[in-house]
Design an enzyme around this catalytic site. Structure first.
Site, PDB file in Angstrom:
ATOM      1  N   TYR A   8     -23.558 -16.143 -31.483  1.00  0.00           N
ATOM      2  CA  TYR A   8     -24.836 -16.468 -30.814  1.00  0.00           C
ATOM      3  C   TYR A   8     -24.585 -17.506 -29.902  1.00  0.00           C
ATOM      4  O   TYR A   8     -23.476 -18.194 -29.813  1.00  0.00           O
ATOM      5  CB  TYR A   8     -25.705 -17.214 -32.047  1.00  0.00           C
ATOM      6  CG  TYR A   8     -25.400 -18.330 -32.659  1.00  0.00           C
ATOM      7  CD1 TYR A   8     -25.507 -19.542 -31.965  1.00  0.00           C
ATOM      8  CD2 TYR A   8     -24.286 -18.242 -33.883  1.00  0.00           C
ATOM      9  CE1 TYR A   8     -25.183 -20.769 -32.498  1.00  0.00           C
ATOM     10  CE2 TYR A   8     -24.024 -19.738 -34.239  1.00  0.00           C
ATOM     11  CZ  TYR A   8     -24.244 -20.834 -33.576  1.00  0.00           C
ATOM     12  OH  TYR A   8     -23.813 -22.074 -34.343  1.00  0.00           O
ATOM     13  N   ARG A  53     -35.329  -2.344   2.485  1.00  0.00           N
ATOM     14  CA  ARG A  53     -34.377  -2.991   1.704  1.00  0.00           C
ATOM     15  C   ARG A  53     -35.241  -3.352   0.439  1.00  0.00           C
ATOM     16  O   ARG A  53     -36.429  -3.258   0.165  1.00  0.00           O
ATOM     17  CB  ARG A  53     -34.236  -4.368   2.132  1.00  0.00           C
ATOM     18  CG  ARG A  53     -35.391  -5.535   2.250  1.00  0.00           C
ATOM     19  CD  ARG A  53     -34.675  -6.913   3.071  1.00  0.00           C
ATOM     20  NE  ARG A  53     -36.084  -7.733   3.342  1.00  0.00           N
ATOM     21  CZ  ARG A  53     -36.075  -8.604   4.249  1.00  0.00           C
ATOM     22  NH1 ARG A  53     -34.901  -8.791   4.840  1.00  0.00           N
ATOM     23  NH2 ARG A  53     -37.115  -9.247   4.768  1.00  0.00           N
ATOM     24  N   LYS A  56     -29.140  -4.483   5.790  1.00  0.00           N
ATOM     25  CA  LYS A  56     -29.694  -3.813   6.945  1.00  0.00           C
ATOM     26  C   LYS A  56     -28.982  -2.668   7.526  1.00  0.00           C
ATOM     27  O   LYS A  56     -29.608  -1.655   7.700  1.00  0.00           O
ATOM     28  CB  LYS A  56     -30.259  -4.767   7.996  1.00  0.00           C
ATOM     29  CG  LYS A  56     -31.071  -4.372   9.094  1.00  0.00           C
ATOM     30  CD  LYS A  56     -31.151  -5.257  10.265  1.00  0.00           C
ATOM     31  CE  LYS A  56     -31.925  -6.710   9.886  1.00  0.00           C
ATOM     32  NZ  LYS A  56     -33.313  -6.717   9.580  1.00  0.00           N
ATOM     33  N   SER A  74     -19.445 -24.331 -34.067  1.00  0.00           N
ATOM     34  CA  SER A  74     -20.433 -24.417 -33.031  1.00  0.00           C
ATOM     35  C   SER A  74     -19.543 -25.042 -31.719  1.00  0.00           C
ATOM     36  O   SER A  74     -19.377 -26.240 -31.868  1.00  0.00           O
ATOM     37  CB  SER A  74     -21.691 -25.138 -33.423  1.00  0.00           C
ATOM     38  OG  SER A  74     -22.428 -25.323 -32.160  1.00  0.00           O
ATOM     39  N   MET A 133     -31.193 -16.562   9.268  1.00  0.00           N
ATOM     40  CA  MET A 133     -30.385 -15.957  10.265  1.00  0.00           C
ATOM     41  C   MET A 133     -31.189 -15.607  11.847  1.00  0.00           C
ATOM     42  O   MET A 133     -32.580 -15.535  11.606  1.00  0.00           O
ATOM     43  CB  MET A 133     -29.114 -15.099  10.204  1.00  0.00           C
ATOM     44  CG  MET A 133     -28.279 -15.698   9.162  1.00  0.00           C
ATOM     45  SD  MET A 133     -26.916 -14.694   8.568  1.00  0.00           S
ATOM     46  CE  MET A 133     -27.878 -13.609   7.655  1.00  0.00           C
ATOM     47  N   ARG A 135     -29.995  -8.150  15.569  1.00  0.00           N
ATOM     48  CA  ARG A 135     -30.382  -8.630  14.264  1.00  0.00           C
ATOM     49  C   ARG A 135     -29.169  -8.801  13.352  1.00  0.00           C
ATOM     50  O   ARG A 135     -28.186  -7.994  13.621  1.00  0.00           O
ATOM     51  CB  ARG A 135     -31.486  -7.736  13.452  1.00  0.00           C
ATOM     52  CG  ARG A 135     -32.655  -7.792  14.244  1.00  0.00           C
ATOM     53  CD  ARG A 135     -33.493  -6.863  13.350  1.00  0.00           C
ATOM     54  NE  ARG A 135     -34.963  -6.942  13.861  1.00  0.00           N
ATOM     55  CZ  ARG A 135     -35.472  -6.002  14.847  1.00  0.00           C
ATOM     56  NH1 ARG A 135     -34.623  -5.082  15.356  1.00  0.00           N
ATOM     57  NH2 ARG A 135     -36.748  -5.993  15.198  1.00  0.00           N
ATOM     58  N   CYS A 147     -23.605 -24.240 -28.362  1.00  0.00           N
ATOM     59  CA  CYS A 147     -24.696 -25.114 -28.335  1.00  0.00           C
ATOM     60  C   CYS A 147     -24.840 -26.135 -27.255  1.00  0.00           C
ATOM     61  O   CYS A 147     -25.681 -26.898 -27.243  1.00  0.00           O
ATOM     62  CB  CYS A 147     -25.038 -25.696 -29.656  1.00  0.00           C
ATOM     63  SG  CYS A 147     -23.704 -27.075 -30.216  1.00  0.00           S
ATOM     64  N   HIS A 149     -43.135 -15.827   6.818  1.00  0.00           N
ATOM     65  CA  HIS A 149     -41.806 -16.475   6.186  1.00  0.00           C
ATOM     66  C   HIS A 149     -42.034 -17.161   5.082  1.00  0.00           C
ATOM     67  O   HIS A 149     -41.447 -17.346   4.230  1.00  0.00           O
ATOM     68  CB  HIS A 149     -41.314 -17.357   7.603  1.00  0.00           C
ATOM     69  CG  HIS A 149     -40.069 -18.295   7.021  1.00  0.00           C
ATOM     70  ND1 HIS A 149     -40.299 -19.598   6.492  1.00  0.00           N
ATOM     71  CD2 HIS A 149     -38.826 -17.912   7.024  1.00  0.00           C
ATOM     72  CE1 HIS A 149     -39.030 -19.924   6.044  1.00  0.00           C
ATOM     73  NE2 HIS A 149     -38.399 -19.116   6.209  1.00  0.00           N
TER      74      HIS A 149
END
Length: 908
Positions: A884, A371, A27, A797, A109, A98, A864, A489
């Site tokens: 991978y 923002r 902010k 693996s 907050m 704020r 994996c 909200h």
């Protein structure tokens, strides 16, 4: 710690800028930046996030002492620009206080507005403005907010509303009005009087009258709110470190509650729910900002198009809409034009969708915040791809703009059209956050948490949500509110959490005491099922059937873009043809882990498997294995067919054998009958298989080396399935994986069995197929001796689940007894079974890869374990050069995006 603790801004000048968000919070940094680019912003100052950390390190008194001179000078800076004086009776300056962390935490907050008022100043404000009602409305708001935030006024029990709201309702009822703005000056004076009495009764202290005392109370309350329960929970959900702290922003007040030429609102440069390139938002005439976001009054739409959409959803005709609920575009056309121009300017400047707060004071527009807006996963993808197509960002930026875990929202089920056609719509609200949600009605956050813990899916139903409801919202499938708009909200937090949300369904009569919803004569109780369509705003009675999501449109385009930049491939962990096909549809390029043991737990298969395990001789085992072979082969054929052209890594039998045998009398009797032996024999055999520590016992390659006939059967099933499909024109690429290797000779023994059985099969069928033999590295010793194992293994693996377990010495089954405490005390930053431990387990992976490739340069390496779909773990795998990662089907797109981002990060 920087020596400078306070940064000022105003009148087009600022000591900060946008790239200082770590120090000034999001902010504060954006307030400074808006000043620098010519956006009208009330003057003020920002106390840095570093001071928040000082506050908790050295204490409140010491921090106030360190800040006092700087804050005094900064207040004088505001006074000079606003030509008024803080605490002065005749020409008062009022301020807002704020919070502002570097990461957006909407509603978590605290905020205080109209600070600086007392019984004398309010009269001076009334004389200065010539608007007595406005002055007393501001005063009652200030006493209420300050009482809640700084003085800690609380409801006496969970069924009570806020004590101040209770007083307001009593006064409105006595006056016979429904809305706060219908109260007159005398009513507002009565509210202030009763508010102060309530403060005295509950806290034992008088409401503070000195403006400087009020200011320091508010500043410290914002710092205190960084560690309130809901902020801590939100940070935990979003992965925001506590050490980031919050900044405090103090600004001159501008007033949206000065009459019909004043207003307040929240707007978005694009639709935060769908991502559409449509300016949208909500406003209230003669109101202050908290009225919009708190959802106490359902606001009106800013644009004419948005207003008409809203009216259609609410079932309001055009004539009524225009007369009673006009858009800002209609009611304040000049202000609307200015607002539209500035929102375009801000989006173009930041090159991202903006979430903005504004106030109109007697016809003058002021911006209070901008923002990068919270958005749903679907909106995140669409906005990134639209900005790319519009030339505002490049391909790499588009890839980096999407949070990998947010893709999970696009993979959630949606309502099936045929089910919707039959569903009964009981209410309509605003489509605040898209998706489909079904669950049982609950009304309170702690009940939602308890029901969810007991395994129930729940829908959190509230008149309006507050930040205190966060714990319930977190576990709910969806959120439904009777009040509030698209910027309330509930809506903002739901979108950030990826939760389905319908807000502002005003036809619902919600009774907290009775725990019921009444709508058009229908009464639903707590525990009844409802379904929410967050895309249309419709609410349905009962459960509505869902169907799987698909990769298409912008999502598919994003995945194509990922393919362009990724080096790391993404496979899937799949044990059935269905899972393999789902993963392939999501873009998996092979199977990295097919667990053969998962194929045995059904029908006749489990009987044959148990027969094999309970056999005492090799001949008896082989006889049972011949029954299993055709089942195994058919399973493999289905998987190979689904993965036509892609590699399939099949892990040989891994778990301890005792997991497969029956432990109840009924199951043991069935096995005794099937094997024509006594129940006592079965009991003794089951008992003989028990181990003190089975995860470190007779499992993995130890099974295949002690019972080679198991490895022979599985090899034959895998390769014969591949050969039969080859004859059908299916391109099979089998990779046979030996589990739990710790010693080179264990692997060599298994490889010998596999290759001999393969040669025998090829000779019998007079044909062959290419295949690889490799191993899982899941024991630390295997990682340490990887160069020796790689002399024979064609691929590695990394089974990161077991490798983590054995490296830490943590039992996956028992970690819950201490893990929460370790995380709370910051002994561990993350659960190592969810997020790869890069400093320990990761180093074993890196070392084993390097050692293996030192003797076999073309060694293929992947992981994996569960970490294969966790973004930070995927990026680590890219950095250490794995080929991978493999993960569950529904995490494949997440891993693909993380792999692309890892490649892009290499170039930044």
């Amino acid at each position: 710690m920087t020596e400078k603790r306070v940064y000022i801004f105003g009148n087009g000048k600022a000591e900060g800028r946008a790239d200082m968000r770590n120090l000034l919070g999001g902010k504060g940094a954006n307030l400074a930046e808006m000043n620098l680019i010519g956006v009208p912003v009330p003057p003020g100052f920002t106390i840095t996030t570093d001071v928040c950390n000082e506050y908790y390190a050295i204490g409140k008194e010491r921090v106030v002492e360190l800040l006092k001179d700087d804050v005094t000078k900064a207040v004088q800076h505001i006074e000079n620009l606003m030509n008024s004086k803080f605490g002065d009776v005749e020409n008062p300056l009022l301020v807002s206080v704020r919070s502002g962390a570097r990461a957006s935490m909407p509603g978590m907050m605290d905020t205080i507005l109209n600070l600086g008022l007392n019984d004398e100043v309010v009269e001076g404000l009334a004389r200065k403005t010539g608007n007595t009602r406005f002055a007393w409305d501001s005063y009652r708001r200030f006493v209420q907010m300050y009482g809640d935030v700084v003085l800690g006024m609380k409801p006496t029990n969970k069924d009570d509303i806020d004590p101040f709201e209770a007083i307001i309702e009593e006064v409105k009822e006595a006056k016979g009005v429904k809305l706060d703005n219908e109260l007159d000056v005398e009513d507002l004076k009565e509210l202030v009087k009763r508010f102060k009495a309530a403060v005295k009764a509950q806290t034992g202290q008088d409401f503070p009258t000195d403006s400087h005392e009020q200011l320091w109370g508010a500043i410290c309350a914002v710092f205190d709110s960084w560690m309130n329960e809901r902020a801590i929970l939100y940070r935990k959900m979003e992965g925001i470190p506590a050490e980031w702290g919050t900044a405090v922003n103090v600004q001159a007040m501008v007033f949206g509650n000065m009459g019909d030429t004043s207003a307040t609102g929240v707007c978005f440069s694009r639709d935060a729910a769908t991502g559409e390139d449509l300016f949208n938002g909500e406003y209230l005439i003669n109101a202050q900002g908290e009225d919009v976001v708190a959802g106490i009054r359902t606001p009106q739409q800013i644009t004419l198009e948005g207003s008409r959409r809203w009216a259609a959803l609410a079932g309001i005709d055009e004539e009524t809409r225009a007369a009673k609920y006009p858009s800002m575009e209609e009611a304040m056309p000049e202000i609307y034009k200015e607002l539209d121009a500035i929102q375009t300017k801000l989006e173009n400047h930041y090159r991202d969708m903006q979430d903005m707060e504004f106030t109109v004071q007697e016809g003058k527009l002021w911006f209070l915040q901008t923002r990068n807006g919270k958005r749903t996963g679907a909106a995140m993808v669409k906005i990134a791809m639209d900005l790319l197509r519009q030339g505002m960002i490049d391909e790499k930026t588009a890839i980096m703009r999407v949070e990998p875990n947010k893709l999970d929202e696009l993979l959630h089920p949606i309502f099936a059209k045929e089910a919707l056609a039959k569903a009964k719509v009981i209410a309509k609200g605003l489509p605040a956050s898209p998706g489909a949600a079904c669950g049982r009605i609950v009304f309170f956050a702690d009940d939602a948490a308890k029901w969810a813990k007991d395994g129930h899916k729940v829908i959190m139903v509230r008149i309006e949500t507050s930040p205190e409801d966060l714990a319930g919202m977190q576990v709910a499938e969806g959120i439904l509110t009777a009040r509030g708009g698209m910027t309330s909200h509930a809506a903002v937090v739901a979108r950030g959490m990826g939760k389905c949300c319908v807000s502002g369904a005003g036809m619902l009569n919600i009774n907290y005491k009775e725990r019921t919803i009444e709508v058009d004569g229908l009464t639903l109780k707590e525990g009844d099922f409802i379904s929410l369509n967050g895309t249309t705003g419709q609410v349905y009675e009962g459960q509505v059937t869902t169907k799987a999501a698909e990769v298409s449109g912008d999502f598919a385009d994003l995945m194509d873009l990922c393919n362009k930049y990724s080096r790391l491939q993404v496979r899937t962990n799949a044990d059935t043809p269905h899972d393999a096909q789902v993963a392939r549809n999501f873009g998996a390029v092979g199977i990295g882990l097919c667990r053969t043991e998962h194929m045995f737990f059904e029908g006749e298969k489990i009987k044959a498997m148990r027969e094999m395990i309970l056999a005492e001789t090799s001949q008896e085992r082989q006889k049972a294995l011949q029954k299993i072979l055709p089942y195994q082969k058919e399973d493999f054929k289905g998987i190979f067919r689904a993965m036509d052209g892609y590699p399939v890594t099949v892990r040989l039998l891994d778990p301890p054998l005792h997991e497969f045998v029956p432990h109840d009398d009924k199951g043991q009797q069935e096995m005794a009958d099937a094997m024509h032996v006594s129940l006592d024999y079965i009991r003794k055999r089951v008992e003989s298989l028990k181990e003190q520590n089975p995860m470190l016992g007779h499992r993995g390659c130890r099974l295949g080396n002690t019972y080679p006939e198991i490895t022979q059967m599985q090899t034959r099933a895998i390769l014969s399935a591949a050969l039969e499909l080859k004859a059908e024109g299916i391109n099979c690429r089998p990779e046979i994986m030996v589990p739990l290797t710790g010693i080179r000779y264990e692997f060599e023994a298994q490889e010998k069995i596999i290759r001999e059985e393969a040669d025998k099969l090829f000779s019998e069928m007079n044909t062959s197929i290419e295949y690889k033999v490799g191993t899982m590295i899941e024991i630390p010793r295997a990682a340490l001796t990887a160069d020796r194992i790689a002399l024979h293994a064609e691929f590695f693996s990394f089974g990161t689940n077991d490798l983590t377990q054995m490296t830490f010495g943590y039992s996956r089954d028992d970690i819950a007894s201490f893990l929460p405490i370790y995380l709370e005390k910051k002994i561990l930053k993350f659960d190592p079974f969810q997020v790869l431990d890069q400093n320990g387990v990761g180093q074993l992976i890196k070392m084993a890869t390097e050692k293996g490739r030192s003797v076999r340069p073309d060694l293929k390496c992947g992981i994996c374990g569960e970490h294969g779909g966790e973004p930070s773990s995927v990026k680590f795998c890219h950095r250490v050069g794995l080929n991978y990662v493999s993960c569950s089907p529904f995490r494949v797109p997440i891993a693909r995006l993380a792999a692309a981002q890892a490649a892009v990060e290499d170039t930044l």
